[in-house]
Design a protein around this motif. Structure first.
Motif, PDB file in Angstrom:
ATOM      1  N   THR A  46       0.839  -1.192   0.000  1.00 22.34           N
ATOM      2  CA  THR A  46       0.000   0.000   0.000  1.00 22.34           C
ATOM      3  C   THR A  46       0.879   1.250   0.000  1.00 22.34           C
ATOM      4  N   ASN A  47       0.325   2.343  -0.485  1.00 28.63           N
ATOM      5  CA  ASN A  47       0.969   3.651  -0.386  1.00 28.63           C
ATOM      6  C   ASN A  47       0.346   4.489   0.721  1.00 28.63           C
ATOM      7  N   PHE A  48      -0.510   3.893   1.506  1.00 25.47           N
ATOM      8  CA  PHE A  48      -1.195   4.597   2.589  1.00 25.47           C
ATOM      9  C   PHE A  48      -0.182   5.017   3.655  1.00 25.47           C
ATOM     10  N   GLU A  49      -0.185   6.301   4.000  1.00 26.41           N
ATOM     11  CA  GLU A  49       0.773   6.826   4.971  1.00 26.41           C
ATOM     12  C   GLU A  49       0.108   7.534   6.151  1.00 26.41           C
ATOM     13  N   GLN A  50      -1.171   7.864   6.054  1.00 23.89           N
ATOM     14  CA  GLN A  50      -1.841   8.629   7.105  1.00 23.89           C
ATOM     15  C   GLN A  50      -2.394   7.712   8.190  1.00 23.89           C
ATOM     16  N   GLY A  51      -1.556   6.923   8.757  1.00 18.20           N
ATOM     17  CA  GLY A  51      -1.999   6.006   9.801  1.00 18.20           C
ATOM     18  C   GLY A  51      -1.234   4.705   9.698  1.00 18.20           C
ATOM     19  N   TRP A  52      -1.578   3.752  10.580  1.00 21.03           N
ATOM     20  CA  TRP A  52      -0.877   2.479  10.594  1.00 21.03           C
ATOM     21  C   TRP A  52      -1.347   1.540   9.496  1.00 21.03           C
ATOM     22  N   ASP A  53      -2.635   1.574   9.177  1.00 23.32           N
ATOM     23  CA  ASP A  53      -3.158   0.562   8.274  1.00 23.32           C
ATOM     24  C   ASP A  53      -4.344   1.127   7.493  1.00 23.32           C
ATOM     25  N   PRO A  54      -4.491   0.773   6.206  1.00 21.99           N
ATOM     26  CA  PRO A  54      -5.577   1.326   5.391  1.00 21.99           C
ATOM     27  C   PRO A  54      -6.960   0.778   5.716  1.00 21.99           C
TER      28      PRO A  54
ATOM     29  N   ALA B  36      -9.852   7.866  11.101  1.00 17.93           N
ATOM     30  CA  ALA B  36      -8.844   7.215  11.941  1.00 17.93           C
ATOM     31  C   ALA B  36      -8.345   8.200  12.980  1.00 17.93           C
ATOM     32  N   PHE B  37      -8.044   7.684  14.180  1.00 14.90           N
ATOM     33  CA  PHE B  37      -7.471   8.509  15.242  1.00 14.90           C
ATOM     34  C   PHE B  37      -6.658   7.590  16.140  1.00 14.90           C
ATOM     35  N   TYR B  38      -5.357   7.541  15.899  1.00 14.28           N
ATOM     36  CA  TYR B  38      -4.486   6.607  16.608  1.00 14.28           C
ATOM     37  C   TYR B  38      -5.106   5.202  16.606  1.00 14.28           C
ATOM     38  N   SER B  39      -5.597   4.786  15.431  1.00 12.43           N
ATOM     39  CA  SER B  39      -6.334   3.528  15.317  1.00 12.43           C
ATOM     40  C   SER B  39      -5.365   2.373  15.106  1.00 12.43           C
ATOM     41  N   ALA B  40      -5.487   1.370  15.945  1.00 10.80           N
ATOM     42  CA  ALA B  40      -4.537   0.255  15.951  1.00 10.80           C
ATOM     43  C   ALA B  40      -4.632  -0.555  14.671  1.00 10.80           C
ATOM     44  N   PRO B  41      -3.489  -0.975  14.131  1.00  8.44           N
ATOM     45  CA  PRO B  41      -3.506  -1.834  12.946  1.00  8.44           C
ATOM     46  C   PRO B  41      -3.905  -3.248  13.317  1.00  8.44           C
ATOM     47  N   PRO B  42      -4.331  -4.052  12.340  1.00  4.98           N
ATOM     48  CA  PRO B  42      -4.586  -5.466  12.636  1.00  4.98           C
ATOM     49  C   PRO B  42      -3.283  -6.191  12.939  1.00  4.98           C
ATOM     50  N   ALA B  43      -3.420  -7.369  13.478  1.00  4.06           N
ATOM     51  CA  ALA B  43      -2.236  -8.171  13.818  1.00  4.06           C
ATOM     52  C   ALA B  43      -1.851  -9.047  12.638  1.00  4.06           C
ATOM     53  N   LYS B  44      -0.561  -9.239  12.480  1.00  4.29           N
ATOM     54  CA  LYS B  44      -0.093 -10.289  11.580  1.00  4.29           C
ATOM     55  C   LYS B  44       0.336 -11.462  12.467  1.00  4.29           C
ATOM     56  N   THR B  45      -0.155 -12.621  12.128  1.00  2.00           N
ATOM     57  CA  THR B  45      -0.041 -13.766  13.029  1.00  2.00           C
ATOM     58  C   THR B  45       0.506 -14.974  12.289  1.00  2.00           C
ATOM     59  N   VAL B  46       1.440 -15.653  12.910  1.00  3.79           N
ATOM     60  CA  VAL B  46       1.940 -16.940  12.422  1.00  3.79           C
ATOM     61  C   VAL B  46       1.511 -18.006  13.423  1.00  3.79           C
ATOM     62  N   THR B  47       0.898 -19.067  12.910  1.00  2.00           N
ATOM     63  CA  THR B  47       0.338 -20.109  13.774  1.00  2.00           C
ATOM     64  C   THR B  47       0.913 -21.471  13.389  1.00  2.00           C
ATOM     65  N   ILE B  48       1.265 -22.246  14.391  1.00  2.00           N
ATOM     66  CA  ILE B  48       1.692 -23.629  14.200  1.00  2.00           C
ATOM     67  C   ILE B  48       0.613 -24.517  14.803  1.00  2.00           C
ATOM     68  N   GLY B  49       0.152 -25.531  14.025  1.00  3.74           N
ATOM     69  CA  GLY B  49      -0.976 -26.318  14.498  1.00  3.74           C
ATOM     70  C   GLY B  49      -0.850 -27.797  14.189  1.00  3.74           C
ATOM     71  N   LEU B  50      -1.717 -28.562  14.847  1.00  6.31           N
ATOM     72  CA  LEU B  50      -1.766 -30.011  14.695  1.00  6.31           C
ATOM     73  C   LEU B  50      -3.218 -30.452  14.646  1.00  6.31           C
ATOM     74  N   ASN B  51      -3.597 -31.207  13.581  1.00  2.00           N
ATOM     75  CA  ASN B  51      -4.923 -31.818  13.453  1.00  2.00           C
ATOM     76  C   ASN B  51      -4.787 -33.317  13.631  1.00  2.00           C
ATOM     77  N   ILE B  52      -5.612 -33.879  14.509  1.00  5.06           N
ATOM     78  CA  ILE B  52      -5.609 -35.330  14.722  1.00  5.06           C
ATOM     79  C   ILE B  52      -7.034 -35.832  14.568  1.00  5.06           C
ATOM     80  N   ASN B  53      -7.218 -36.874  13.774  1.00  3.73           N
ATOM     81  CA  ASN B  53      -8.522 -37.475  13.572  1.00  3.73           C
ATOM     82  C   ASN B  53      -8.461 -38.961  13.888  1.00  3.73           C
ATOM     83  N   PHE B  54      -9.500 -39.418  14.629  1.00  2.00           N
ATOM     84  CA  PHE B  54      -9.578 -40.837  15.001  1.00  2.00           C
ATOM     85  C   PHE B  54     -10.663 -41.511  14.163  1.00  2.00           C
TER      86      PHE B  54
END
Length: 1018
Positions: free
Chosen positions: A977-985, A1000-1018
């Motif tokens: 993005t070229n958005f500069e007037q804040g943390w996130d568009p 916007a007024f000191y509006s928090a940006p969303p989180a970027k998240t990395v997740t490690i997971g395990l699926n088990i099926n019986f």
């Protein structure tokens, strides 16, 4: 004669013995591709004799040689096996492609995608399972054309905005109707409700909206169907104008019982950090600003600024750079997310069951922001007789949210970024530093709390009775209970606390009763006439109660409950209720699977509207033509499918609170006597917003549907807009609720699905969607007079809530003055684009649109042997965001707020070419609300990405597990993005109701998240 009888008797007995001799016990096992199949129906053909396979897929049945066994199972091809000279018959059953046609939930029934004449976007559990996030709607982003989904900001409980085909209301709610398992969910804290304590838009006691579906877990969801056009949504009548999101939870499937566990751990950071001045740069800029201030001589200005530096520095020496605080680091923190869920499900020929539980514990990226929630669900159904089936769905959830007290005001953690980098965060003894520009939020972090607990119970009991194979009646009773408690405590040392502690306890609850009864007729005549009718009625009653009490003067912060305060200073008690009564009907007809027709009508009555106009009627019509079934196309080896469809319908919007049409009074005190005072003028003619929508679509498929997609054009006109009409001062009230104005949304949507590669070991599929929406106000009250609200305007011919402000013209290179365009109208109708350094002389213009014109999404799924890889990109273009904080944080040293680093590029001497005016303390040089702080919010974002590996079955065969998968996934990892007037568009203020979007007024940006997971099926 006697001998003849004897011989006949002997032959008869011999025949019986022969028959018994031929009858024997046949055993075997029935399986499918995944293993043994319990609950398979096995019938001796031509008789009523039959059994079912047991839990391990085994069976035993008495049968004679020459007879035929019929094996049947829902979703699988029926198998027939003749009994010969063997006593063991094992059967492997295959999927029945004819029964696998995509089914769409359309409200009070289902319909195949092929025969659908409406525009419905369908998402399945596979589309959302890869994204571990407290708000499951984040997994839907970019996957449905014309559906914009944004999270208000980066708080873990942040409100979710969903707009289906644009914003369609001025004062009413623009969120879609959510229906979970046939239950129209109430949003207990709608932005348009009245009388809630706290903020003006009544989201919660501290003004921060929460997600109404926060308590719903993704592991419960089987499918999500988004009804976008009027023909599909009209069955919900008065509440379908903004689209309908139908969420269907999981059911047990016939076959071996399954048990699934998912464990995941996530790590989060902000998607973006902005650059602010360090201590040395701060000293340089503000020293210069003080010397340039018109209120001082240069030396006086510098002395004034240095005295302020001394105050911030306290016992430290700012001249030596002893302190260089990064308040952004103090405001943000590393986030963590733990997820665990399980489910147990299964079914036989009569009983289906699904049990699930889920737990999420999230530490947000903003200091003091945490969420813990748990949910459980039970779905049961049982075929009591051949004609009667009954069942129940029941879910319970609890969410606990922690925030900084009053985090929507100056003590919000992100507001701390305005503090001077010369100031310590804490003193050497660990207590928060009070010598800061604004109140130090750490005082509230240490000495206050704001805890919200949300409990929700949703359940439905239902019965279905079949009169015949083609006629049945359904009766449903549903109950939705929402309870929210808020405990706000400010201790003796909390910010802005003038007494020895203050506690506010607020209780909000709502309960929603829904009673539905409907008949369904579904029959095929002469093999090519398919007819379906639905006729029903629904009653909906909503009760709400709000109570709040405040007490002060606490003996100790150790007992922060209301009853411990010495004095109760205020209290609130409110009860509200509303009802809906509805009648609905729908008819669909298909001839030869080529010519498709549908009509529906719903008549709704609501207590919310004027006594003269409480009922409204909402009809719809649609038709489709499957051209690929015609003789001139059905032999094509290139064209697989081609359908033309069109629809028209009328919808309503009733989301404006409970008493908008009533004459309302409030309590008043006069001479210490109780009394009443007028609060709201009534309007007995106040009625529904009505949205009329036309949709024309083309669905296509090529090369055995290796390439498929849809193209749609729509026009949605909303009139009788619910509007708070301003009144003259002599009227005794500021506004009256009325119907006035017209709004048009029109646009195109394009969806393309491709099966790029499909081999035994490698598959690759792609979905791409893009949509354009044009929004225009076409009529307003008071002879189309403009309505200006803050930085937004309602004006005929413009977008809804367009930005309306003076236009920034840059900097005068001769003296460093901020310039603005006059924009006064010349005699020939053009605008005078000469400039002025006085913002009061400049005229405001329509400068931007808070809603995007284009939205798009791209999802790709790749599977190679046991490896799976999925990613989704989303994008939007044409929207703008106004950063109201820019007047403080990007103000070229106008006040002592820390500045964004671009302010170093300020004007300093004649001839400088820059957009940043000269630094002048207290001079407001360029700080007027103007297009200087308006920015395009265009972006492309890697929304979701997931890489998984499934352990080969032979490696775990001896463990009793059916599958084990490990994966790593990401959310919001990349943003272009070229958005500069804040943390996130995408991030805007918490209090961001329909009247002032895109701020916007000191509006928090969303989180970027990395997740490690395990699926088990019986």
């Amino acid at each position: 004669m006697k001998k003849k009888c004897t011989w006949l008797l002997m032959f008869f007995l011999i025949g019986i013995c022969g028959a018994f001799a031929q009858e024997k016990t046949v055993t075997g096992t029935v399986t499918d591709e995944t293993g043994p199949l319990p609950g398979v129906n096995i019938l001796v053909k031509g008789t009523t004799q039959g059994i079912q396979t047991d839990f391990d897929g085994n069976y035993a049945i008495q049968v004679s040689e020459g007879q035929t066994l019929v094996f049947s199972y829902l979703g699988l091809k029926t198998v027939e096996r003749k009994v010969e000279n063997t006593s063991i018959i094992n059967v492997t059953m295959q999927e029945d492609a004819s029964q696998l046609e995509e089914v769409i939930v359309v409200g009070y029934g289902t319909q195949s995608k092929r025969n659908l004449t409406d525009n419905v976007a369908k998402l399945t559990s596979d589309d959302i399972k890869e994204v571990q996030n407290p708000n499951f709607q984040n997994a839907l982003v970019g996957k449905a054309a014309g559906v914009q989904i944004t999270q208000t900001n980066g708080k873990v409980e942040g409100g979710i905005n969903i707009r289906v085909r644009g914003a369609a209301s001025i004062s009413g709610d623009s969120q879609p109707l959510y229906v979970v398992d046939g239950i129209p969910l109430l949003d207990p804290l709608s932005d348009n409700d009245v009388f809630l304590p706290g903020a003006a838009n009544n989201a919660t006691g501290n003004g921060a909206p929460t997600n109404p579906l926060l308590t719903l877990s993704a592991n419960e969801i089987e499918s999500i169907d988004i009804l976008k056009d009027a023909s599909s949504a009209a069955i919900y009548g008065a509440r379908g104008a903004n689209g309908v999101v139908i969420i269907t939870t999981k059911r047990g499937k016939q076959g071996k019982a399954s048990f699934s566990i998912n464990l995941a751990q996530g790590f989060s950071q902000p998607t973006n950090r902005r650059e602010y001045l360090n201590a040395a740069e701060y000293v340089e800029l503000f020293t210069e600003a003080g010397r340039n201030s018109p209120f001082f001589t240069p030396d006086e200005g510098q002395a004034f600024v240095e005295a302020r530096f001394d105050r911030y520095a306290g016992d430290t020496d700012w001249r030596t750079g002893e302190v260089d605080t990064n308040w952004q680091d103090e405001s943000f923190q590393d986030g963590y997310q733990t997820d665990a869920d399980f489910s147990v499900s299964g079914a036989d020929a009569k009983t289906s069951y699904f049990f699930s539980g889920a737990y999420n514990n999230s530490t947000g990226i903003i200091r003091g922001n945490e969420l813990e929630k748990a949910s459980a669900r039970i779905n049961l159904s049982h075929q009591l007789t051949d004609r009667f089936k009954a069942g129940m769905n029941l879910s319970f959830s609890r969410a606990e949210i922690d925030r900084i007290s009053n985090d929507n005001a100056f003590s919000t953690p992100l507001q701390a970024i305005a503090q001077s980098p010369l100031a310590l965060t804490r003193l050497p003894d660990g207590t928060p530093n009070s010598s800061t520009q604004y109140g130090n939020f750490l005082f509230d972090l240490d000495n206050a709390f704001f805890k919200t607990i949300i409990r929700r119970l949703t359940g439905k009991a239902y019965g279905e009775f079949k009169f015949t194979d083609y006629l049945k009646i359904n009766s449903d009773f549903a109950y939705d209970f929402f309870s929210q408690t808020e405990d706000d405590y400010d201790g003796l040392n909390a910010l802005f606390q003038s007494t020895s502690g203050q506690a506010i306890a607020t209780d909000i609850y709502s309960e929603n009763y829904i009673f539905s009864n409907y008949l369904t007729f579904d029959k095929t005549f002469n093999e090519n006439h398919d007819v379906n009718f639905v006729l029903g009625t629904e009653f909906n009653k909503i009760n709400r109660r709000i109570g709040s009490v405040t007490s002060i003067l606490f003996p100790s912060d150790a007992i922060p409950v209301v009853s411990s305060g010495a004095e109760v200073t205020s209290g609130t008690g409110i009860q509200r209720r509303s009802t809906f009564l509805s009648y609905f009907a729908r008819a669909t007809y298909s001839f030869d699977n080529k010519y498709l027709f549908k009509a529906s009508v719903r008549r709704d009555g609501s207590s919310r509207f004027g006594s003269n106009v409480r009922f409204g009627t909402f009809p719809s019509f649609s038709a489709g033509w499957v051209l690929s079934e015609e003789n001139f196309l059905n032999k094509s080896e290139t064209l697989s499918f081609l359908k033309l469809r069109a629809s028209w319908g009328q919808l309503g919007n009733a989301e404006i609170g409970d008493y908008p049409s009533r004459y309302l009074f409030t309590s008043a005190s006069y001479n210490k006597q109780g009394g009443l005072a007028p609060l709201q003028p009534g309007n007995n003619e106040l009625t529904w917003e009505k949205s009329v929508q036309t949709d024309i679509g083309l669905e296509f498929g090529f090369f055995d549907n290796a390439i498929s997609g849809e193209i749609d054009y729509y026009n949605k006109e909303t009139d009788n807009l619910l509007f708070a009409l301003p009144l003259p001062g002599s009227a005794g009230a500021a506004t009256v609720n009325t119907n006035a104005g017209t709004l048009v949304n029109k646009g195109v949507e394009f969806v393309l699905n491709t099966r790029n590669v499909s081999t035994e070991n490698f598959t690759w599929t792609t979905n791409f969607n893009i949509a354009k929406n044009e929004n225009e106000v076409t009529a307003l009250a008071n002879d189309n007079a403009d309505v200006i609200t803050g930085r937004n305007i309602l004006r005929v011919g413009e977008n809804l809530n367009s930005f309306y402000m003076i236009e920034y013209a840059g900097v005068d290179p001769d003296n460093g003055d901020a310039l603005y365009f006059l924009n006064t109208e010349n005699a020939d109708g053009t605008l005078d684009k000469t400039t002025t350094n006085n913002p009061n002389e400049a005229q405001r213009i329509v400068a931007g649109n808070p809603y995007p014109e284009w939205t798009a999404g791209l999802t790709s799924n790749i599977n190679y042997k046991n490896i799976d890889f999925t990613f989704t990109f989303q994008g939007q273009w044409g929207a703008s965001i106004f950063n109201d904080a820019g007047r403080f944080e990007s103000a070229n040293g106008d006040f002592f707020d820390n500045q964004t680093r671009d302010q170093l590029n300020r004007w300093q001497q004649p001839g400088d070419i820059t957009d940043v005016p000269q630094a002048r303390l207290f001079d407001a040089n360029g700080t007027a609300r103007s297009t200087r702080y308006l920015d395009n919010a265009d972006f492309i974002r890697l929304r979701n990405i997931s890489l998984g590996y499934t352990i080969p079955g032979e490696s775990i065969a001896k463990t009793g597990l059916s599958s084990v998968r490990v994966y790593v996934s990401g959310l919001n990892l990349l943003t272009f993005t070229n958005f500069e007037q804040g943390w996130d568009p995408e991030s805007t203020i918490d209090v961001n109701g329909p009247a002032q979007p895109g701020i916007a007024f000191y509006s928090a940006p969303p989180a970027k998240t990395v997740t490690i997971g395990l699926n088990i099926n019986f």
